[in-house]
Design a protein around this motif. Sequence first.
Motif, PDB file in Angstrom:
ATOM      1  N   VAL A 138       1.046  -1.328   0.140  1.00  0.00           N
ATOM      2  CA  VAL A 138      -0.030   0.167   0.144  1.00  0.00           C
ATOM      3  C   VAL A 138       0.933   1.296   0.012  1.00  0.00           C
ATOM      4  O   VAL A 138       1.715   1.310   0.734  1.00  0.00           O
ATOM      5  CB  VAL A 138      -1.003  -0.205   1.186  1.00  0.00           C
ATOM      6  N   GLY A 139       0.464   2.040  -0.924  1.00  0.00           N
ATOM      7  CA  GLY A 139       1.156   3.515  -1.230  1.00  0.00           C
ATOM      8  C   GLY A 139       2.348   3.463  -1.887  1.00  0.00           C
ATOM      9  O   GLY A 139       3.006   4.292  -2.029  1.00  0.00           O
ATOM     10  N   GLU A 140       2.986   2.420  -2.468  1.00  0.00           N
ATOM     11  CA  GLU A 140       3.740   2.557  -3.271  1.00  0.00           C
ATOM     12  C   GLU A 140       3.452   2.051  -4.880  1.00  0.00           C
ATOM     13  O   GLU A 140       2.656   1.281  -4.972  1.00  0.00           O
ATOM     14  CB  GLU A 140       4.981   1.581  -3.175  1.00  0.00           C
ATOM     15  N   PRO A 141       4.002   2.758  -6.045  1.00  0.00           N
ATOM     16  CA  PRO A 141       3.691   2.522  -7.303  1.00  0.00           C
ATOM     17  C   PRO A 141       4.398   1.378  -7.853  1.00  0.00           C
ATOM     18  O   PRO A 141       5.257   0.743  -7.251  1.00  0.00           O
ATOM     19  CB  PRO A 141       4.270   3.705  -7.967  1.00  0.00           C
ATOM     20  N   GLN A 142       3.665   0.544  -8.907  1.00  0.00           N
ATOM     21  CA  GLN A 142       4.371  -0.706  -9.508  1.00  0.00           C
ATOM     22  C   GLN A 142       4.689  -0.343 -10.838  1.00  0.00           C
ATOM     23  O   GLN A 142       3.697  -0.019 -11.584  1.00  0.00           O
ATOM     24  CB  GLN A 142       3.350  -1.776  -9.222  1.00  0.00           C
ATOM     25  N   GLU A 143       5.905  -0.623 -11.273  1.00  0.00           N
ATOM     26  CA  GLU A 143       6.293  -0.439 -12.588  1.00  0.00           C
ATOM     27  C   GLU A 143       5.835  -1.567 -13.682  1.00  0.00           C
ATOM     28  O   GLU A 143       6.089  -2.646 -12.902  1.00  0.00           O
ATOM     29  CB  GLU A 143       7.741  -0.075 -12.628  1.00  0.00           C
ATOM     30  N   ILE A 144       5.492  -1.380 -14.545  1.00  0.00           N
ATOM     31  CA  ILE A 144       5.067  -2.358 -15.749  1.00  0.00           C
ATOM     32  C   ILE A 144       5.726  -2.217 -16.966  1.00  0.00           C
ATOM     33  O   ILE A 144       6.002  -1.119 -17.512  1.00  0.00           O
ATOM     34  CB  ILE A 144       3.624  -2.789 -16.040  1.00  0.00           C
ATOM     35  N   ARG A 145       6.566  -3.219 -17.307  1.00  0.00           N
ATOM     36  CA  ARG A 145       7.156  -3.124 -18.747  1.00  0.00           C
ATOM     37  C   ARG A 145       6.683  -4.001 -19.595  1.00  0.00           C
ATOM     38  O   ARG A 145       6.275  -5.211 -19.305  1.00  0.00           O
ATOM     39  CB  ARG A 145       8.650  -3.516 -18.420  1.00  0.00           C
ATOM     40  N   ALA A 146       6.304  -3.490 -20.831  1.00  0.00           N
ATOM     41  CA  ALA A 146       5.672  -4.026 -22.110  1.00  0.00           C
ATOM     42  C   ALA A 146       6.321  -4.166 -23.175  1.00  0.00           C
ATOM     43  O   ALA A 146       6.785  -2.962 -23.466  1.00  0.00           O
ATOM     44  CB  ALA A 146       4.200  -3.375 -22.056  1.00  0.00           C
ATOM     45  N   PHE A 147       6.247  -5.175 -23.704  1.00  0.00           N
ATOM     46  CA  PHE A 147       7.045  -5.376 -24.980  1.00  0.00           C
ATOM     47  C   PHE A 147       6.006  -5.772 -25.877  1.00  0.00           C
ATOM     48  O   PHE A 147       5.454  -6.923 -25.645  1.00  0.00           O
ATOM     49  CB  PHE A 147       8.136  -6.126 -24.856  1.00  0.00           C
ATOM     50  N   VAL A 148       5.884  -5.260 -27.054  1.00  0.00           N
ATOM     51  CA  VAL A 148       4.983  -5.700 -28.063  1.00  0.00           C
ATOM     52  C   VAL A 148       5.886  -6.472 -29.184  1.00  0.00           C
ATOM     53  O   VAL A 148       6.575  -5.913 -29.757  1.00  0.00           O
ATOM     54  CB  VAL A 148       4.371  -4.206 -28.553  1.00  0.00           C
ATOM     55  N   LEU A 149       5.074  -7.604 -29.357  1.00  0.00           N
ATOM     56  CA  LEU A 149       5.901  -8.467 -30.415  1.00  0.00           C
ATOM     57  C   LEU A 149       4.925  -8.298 -31.673  1.00  0.00           C
ATOM     58  O   LEU A 149       3.858  -8.798 -31.523  1.00  0.00           O
ATOM     59  CB  LEU A 149       5.839  -9.953 -29.806  1.00  0.00           C
ATOM     60  N   SER A 150       5.172  -7.752 -32.673  1.00  0.00           N
ATOM     61  CA  SER A 150       4.283  -7.684 -34.025  1.00  0.00           C
ATOM     62  C   SER A 150       5.139  -7.433 -35.090  1.00  0.00           C
ATOM     63  O   SER A 150       6.464  -6.715 -34.861  1.00  0.00           O
ATOM     64  CB  SER A 150       3.311  -6.682 -33.752  1.00  0.00           C
ATOM     65  N   GLY A 151       4.885  -7.811 -36.140  1.00  0.00           N
ATOM     66  CA  GLY A 151       5.268  -7.164 -37.614  1.00  0.00           C
ATOM     67  C   GLY A 151       5.061  -5.937 -37.776  1.00  0.00           C
ATOM     68  O   GLY A 151       6.045  -5.102 -38.201  1.00  0.00           O
ATOM     69  N   ALA A 152       3.996  -5.512 -37.501  1.00  0.00           N
ATOM     70  CA  ALA A 152       3.547  -3.999 -37.599  1.00  0.00           C
ATOM     71  C   ALA A 152       4.255  -3.379 -36.583  1.00  0.00           C
ATOM     72  O   ALA A 152       4.054  -3.732 -35.331  1.00  0.00           O
ATOM     73  CB  ALA A 152       2.085  -3.816 -37.604  1.00  0.00           C
ATOM     74  N   LYS A 153       4.564  -2.085 -36.778  1.00  0.00           N
ATOM     75  CA  LYS A 153       4.956  -1.172 -35.517  1.00  0.00           C
ATOM     76  C   LYS A 153       3.935  -0.627 -34.639  1.00  0.00           C
ATOM     77  O   LYS A 153       2.816  -0.454 -35.037  1.00  0.00           O
ATOM     78  CB  LYS A 153       5.625   0.166 -36.290  1.00  0.00           C
ATOM     79  N   CYS A 154       4.390  -0.674 -33.609  1.00  0.00           N
ATOM     80  CA  CYS A 154       3.366  -0.343 -32.449  1.00  0.00           C
ATOM     81  C   CYS A 154       3.231   1.303 -32.317  1.00  0.00           C
ATOM     82  O   CYS A 154       4.210   2.138 -32.088  1.00  0.00           O
ATOM     83  CB  CYS A 154       3.646  -0.763 -30.935  1.00  0.00           C
ATOM     84  N   SER A 155       2.216   1.608 -32.366  1.00  0.00           N
ATOM     85  CA  SER A 155       1.950   3.323 -32.002  1.00  0.00           C
ATOM     86  C   SER A 155       1.637   3.872 -30.888  1.00  0.00           C
ATOM     87  O   SER A 155       1.888   4.920 -30.380  1.00  0.00           O
ATOM     88  CB  SER A 155       0.814   3.789 -33.144  1.00  0.00           C
ATOM     89  N   GLY A 156       1.415   2.864 -29.641  1.00  0.00           N
ATOM     90  CA  GLY A 156       1.334   3.377 -28.379  1.00  0.00           C
ATOM     91  C   GLY A 156       0.726   2.098 -27.650  1.00  0.00           C
ATOM     92  O   GLY A 156      -0.035   1.411 -28.050  1.00  0.00           O
ATOM     93  N   VAL A 157       0.852   2.186 -26.258  1.00  0.00           N
ATOM     94  CA  VAL A 157       0.252   1.140 -25.416  1.00  0.00           C
ATOM     95  C   VAL A 157      -0.283   1.990 -24.046  1.00  0.00           C
ATOM     96  O   VAL A 157       0.212   3.010 -23.628  1.00  0.00           O
ATOM     97  CB  VAL A 157       1.521   0.535 -24.602  1.00  0.00           C
ATOM     98  N   ASN A 158      -1.458   1.510 -23.787  1.00  0.00           N
ATOM     99  CA  ASN A 158      -2.258   2.082 -22.646  1.00  0.00           C
ATOM    100  C   ASN A 158      -2.646   1.289 -21.578  1.00  0.00           C
ATOM    101  O   ASN A 158      -2.754  -0.095 -21.802  1.00  0.00           O
ATOM    102  CB  ASN A 158      -3.586   2.764 -23.141  1.00  0.00           C
ATOM    103  N   LEU A 159      -2.506   1.661 -20.421  1.00  0.00           N
ATOM    104  CA  LEU A 159      -2.658   0.794 -19.173  1.00  0.00           C
ATOM    105  C   LEU A 159      -4.418   1.092 -18.711  1.00  0.00           C
ATOM    106  O   LEU A 159      -4.417   2.553 -18.628  1.00  0.00           O
ATOM    107  CB  LEU A 159      -1.716   1.073 -17.924  1.00  0.00           C
TER     108      LEU A 159
END
Length: 110
Positions: free
Chosen positions: A28-49
Amino acid sequence: MPPEAAVGTAYRGVPRIFVSARRTQAKVGEPQEIRAFVLSGAKCSGVNLYWRSLGAGSFKKLAATHRSRQAYRVALPARSAGTLEYYLEAALADGQMIRWPATAPSSIRL
């Protein structure tokens, strides 16, 4: 080795999001970092949580920060109590939207 036997460097599989988190729980009280890697042939234009308190109404949206290539980082906000649920959504240049985990809602309720 003949050219047709060379190993390719382009990803040719089904587009997906791979998530790496240092921990699966936060105090409680601490943020949690998430790392996301997009695997695709097409380029990723953005990621939302998208996140919310467990089972409580609509999701809130946070844009992830682009780090390099198709790698993104975002932090779940620090919580004062209770449990959070979240999912990630990536937009690809070819118009596809992919989500993680597989149990993520198929439509977004903000």
